[in-house]
Write a protein that holds these residues in place. Structure first.
Motif, PDB file in Angstrom:
ATOM      1  N   ALA A 122       0.905  -1.185  -0.004  1.00 43.08           N
ATOM      2  CA  ALA A 122       0.003   0.071  -0.110  1.00 43.08           C
ATOM      3  C   ALA A 122       0.760   1.394  -0.160  1.00 43.08           C
ATOM      4  CB  ALA A 122      -1.141  -0.127   1.211  1.00 43.08           C
ATOM      5  N   HIS A 123       1.891   1.182   0.969  1.00 45.73           N
ATOM      6  CA  HIS A 123       2.851   2.463   0.716  1.00 45.73           C
ATOM      7  C   HIS A 123       3.447   2.540  -0.523  1.00 45.73           C
ATOM      8  CE1 HIS A 123       2.684   4.255   4.639  1.00 45.73           C
ATOM      9  NE2 HIS A 123       2.521   3.198   5.558  1.00 45.73           N
ATOM     10  N   ARG A 124       4.101   1.437  -0.928  1.00 48.82           N
ATOM     11  CA  ARG A 124       4.781   1.460  -2.395  1.00 48.82           C
ATOM     12  C   ARG A 124       3.664   1.906  -3.445  1.00 48.82           C
ATOM     13  NH1 ARG A 124       6.015  -3.645  -3.606  1.00 48.82           N
ATOM     14  NH2 ARG A 124       4.130  -3.717  -4.721  1.00 48.82           N
ATOM     15  N   ASP A 125       2.760   1.330  -3.607  1.00 50.83           N
ATOM     16  CA  ASP A 125       1.698   1.816  -4.800  1.00 50.83           C
ATOM     17  C   ASP A 125       1.470   3.162  -4.526  1.00 50.83           C
ATOM     18  OD1 ASP A 125       2.145  -0.875  -5.518  1.00 50.83           O
ATOM     19  OD2 ASP A 125      -0.047  -1.545  -5.279  1.00 50.83           O
ATOM     20  N   LEU A 143       7.537   5.711   0.245  1.00 54.87           N
ATOM     21  CA  LEU A 143       8.393   4.796  -0.440  1.00 54.87           C
ATOM     22  C   LEU A 143       9.318   4.525   0.493  1.00 54.87           C
ATOM     23  CD1 LEU A 143       8.987   6.213  -3.987  1.00 54.87           C
ATOM     24  CD2 LEU A 143       7.765   4.033  -3.401  1.00 54.87           C
ATOM     25  N   GLU A 144       9.496   5.650   1.650  1.00 52.98           N
ATOM     26  CA  GLU A 144      10.436   5.159   2.544  1.00 52.98           C
ATOM     27  C   GLU A 144       9.701   4.297   3.733  1.00 52.98           C
ATOM     28  OE1 GLU A 144      11.695   9.241   3.706  1.00 52.98           O
ATOM     29  OE2 GLU A 144      13.505   8.972   2.587  1.00 52.98           O
ATOM     30  N   LYS A 145       8.526   4.676   3.833  1.00 53.38           N
ATOM     31  CA  LYS A 145       7.832   3.880   4.977  1.00 53.38           C
ATOM     32  C   LYS A 145       7.633   2.209   4.316  1.00 53.38           C
ATOM     33  CE  LYS A 145       5.529   6.593   7.980  1.00 53.38           C
ATOM     34  NZ  LYS A 145       5.509   6.272   9.297  1.00 53.38           N
ATOM     35  N   ALA A 146       7.496   2.107   3.042  1.00 52.45           N
ATOM     36  CA  ALA A 146       7.430   0.929   2.333  1.00 52.45           C
ATOM     37  C   ALA A 146       8.711   0.027   2.839  1.00 52.45           C
ATOM     38  CB  ALA A 146       7.251   0.889   0.977  1.00 52.45           C
ATOM     39  N   HIS A 157      12.736   0.058  -3.860  1.00 54.82           N
ATOM     40  CA  HIS A 157      13.899   0.823  -3.861  1.00 54.82           C
ATOM     41  C   HIS A 157      14.183   1.717  -5.446  1.00 54.82           C
ATOM     42  CE1 HIS A 157      16.232  -0.239  -0.574  1.00 54.82           C
ATOM     43  NE2 HIS A 157      15.896  -1.415  -0.598  1.00 54.82           N
ATOM     44  N   PHE A 158      13.648   1.146  -6.380  1.00 54.05           N
ATOM     45  CA  PHE A 158      13.714   1.889  -7.827  1.00 54.05           C
ATOM     46  C   PHE A 158      12.688   2.884  -7.854  1.00 54.05           C
ATOM     47  CE2 PHE A 158      11.751   2.332 -11.953  1.00 54.05           C
ATOM     48  CZ  PHE A 158      12.923   2.359 -12.652  1.00 54.05           C
ATOM     49  N   TYR A 159      11.370   2.888  -7.418  1.00 51.91           N
ATOM     50  CA  TYR A 159      10.835   4.157  -7.320  1.00 51.91           C
ATOM     51  C   TYR A 159      11.512   5.094  -6.403  1.00 51.91           C
ATOM     52  CZ  TYR A 159       7.406   2.255 -10.656  1.00 51.91           C
ATOM     53  OH  TYR A 159       7.080   1.989 -11.906  1.00 51.91           O
ATOM     54  N   LEU A 160      11.701   4.751  -5.155  1.00 47.16           N
ATOM     55  CA  LEU A 160      12.436   5.704  -4.211  1.00 47.16           C
ATOM     56  C   LEU A 160      13.676   6.418  -4.876  1.00 47.16           C
ATOM     57  CD1 LEU A 160      12.538   7.146  -1.580  1.00 47.16           C
ATOM     58  CD2 LEU A 160      13.708   5.323  -0.613  1.00 47.16           C
ATOM     59  N   GLY A 161      14.443   5.793  -5.847  1.00 47.81           N
ATOM     60  CA  GLY A 161      15.489   6.397  -6.525  1.00 47.81           C
ATOM     61  C   GLY A 161      14.910   7.691  -7.490  1.00 47.81           C
TER      62      GLY A 161
END
Length: 183
Positions: A122-125, A143-146, A157-161
């Motif tokens: 949920a956090h990532r999406d 994304l950091e929460k995920a 990690h990819f999307y946080l990048g």
């Protein structure tokens, strides 16, 4: 799939307020691209699980007043299970809204999912959707929460990048890109 659909529709004939049957039908309708029906069934599942969770909390509070601590704990645990089911329905509802191009409703659904049970997915999406609507700071937060929930999720990690790159934090972005490749 038609047999499953018939099975759950029959369950709803017996009990129209059966949230698990609504949830399963939501999945079936989503997979068959009948999105309007999917929305309807996910919303019914959310309503059913939510009202049951509230009922269990109220019962737990009544038991606490009577010093029946173990029974109260059982009610609170059952309530959390209902909230988890509600979170799952919100999560899947967000997928329907996203597929229909209703990003704002998808974001709202993911926020509701997280409110009921914060999961990595949920956090990532939510972070990914927030990147789509150009909100990199909010995306970074989720994304950091995920990653805090599941450091080994390479997609996060990819999307946080990407979010970090948009914030001009290229050194940290590179670290997350490398982590995505390394995992």
């Amino acid at each position: 799939m038609d047999d499953l659909k018939a099975h759950f529709l029959k369950a709803l004939e017996a009990n129209p307020d059966f949230p698990d049957a609504h949830f399963e039908l939501g999945i079936i309708y989503f997979k068959s691209n009948e999105l309007k029906d999917a929305v309807s069934h996910f919303q019914s599942a959310i309503e059913g699980h939510s009202s049951e969770a509230k009922r269990l909390v109220k019962r737990g509070e009544e038991l606490l007043k009577k010093s029946q601590f173990q029974h109260a704990k059982d009610q609170f645990l059952k309530s959390q299970q209902q909230k988890d089911s509600c979170a799952s329905a919100w999560y899947h509802l967000s997928k329907v809204f996203n597929k229909r191009g209703k990003i704002d409703k998808a974001v709202e659904s993911l926020e509701n999912s997280i409110e009921n049970n914060a999961t990595t997915n949920a956090h990532r999406d939510l972070g990914i959707l927030l990147l789509k609507v150009n909100k990199p700071d909010d995306a970074r937060f989720h994304l950091e929460k995920a990653i805090g929930l599941d450091y080994g999720d390479s997609l996060t990690h990819f999307y946080l990048g990407i979010a970090l790159e948009r914030d001009k934090d290229t050194a940290e972005a590179e670290q997350h890109y490398l982590a995505a490749l390394d995992i």
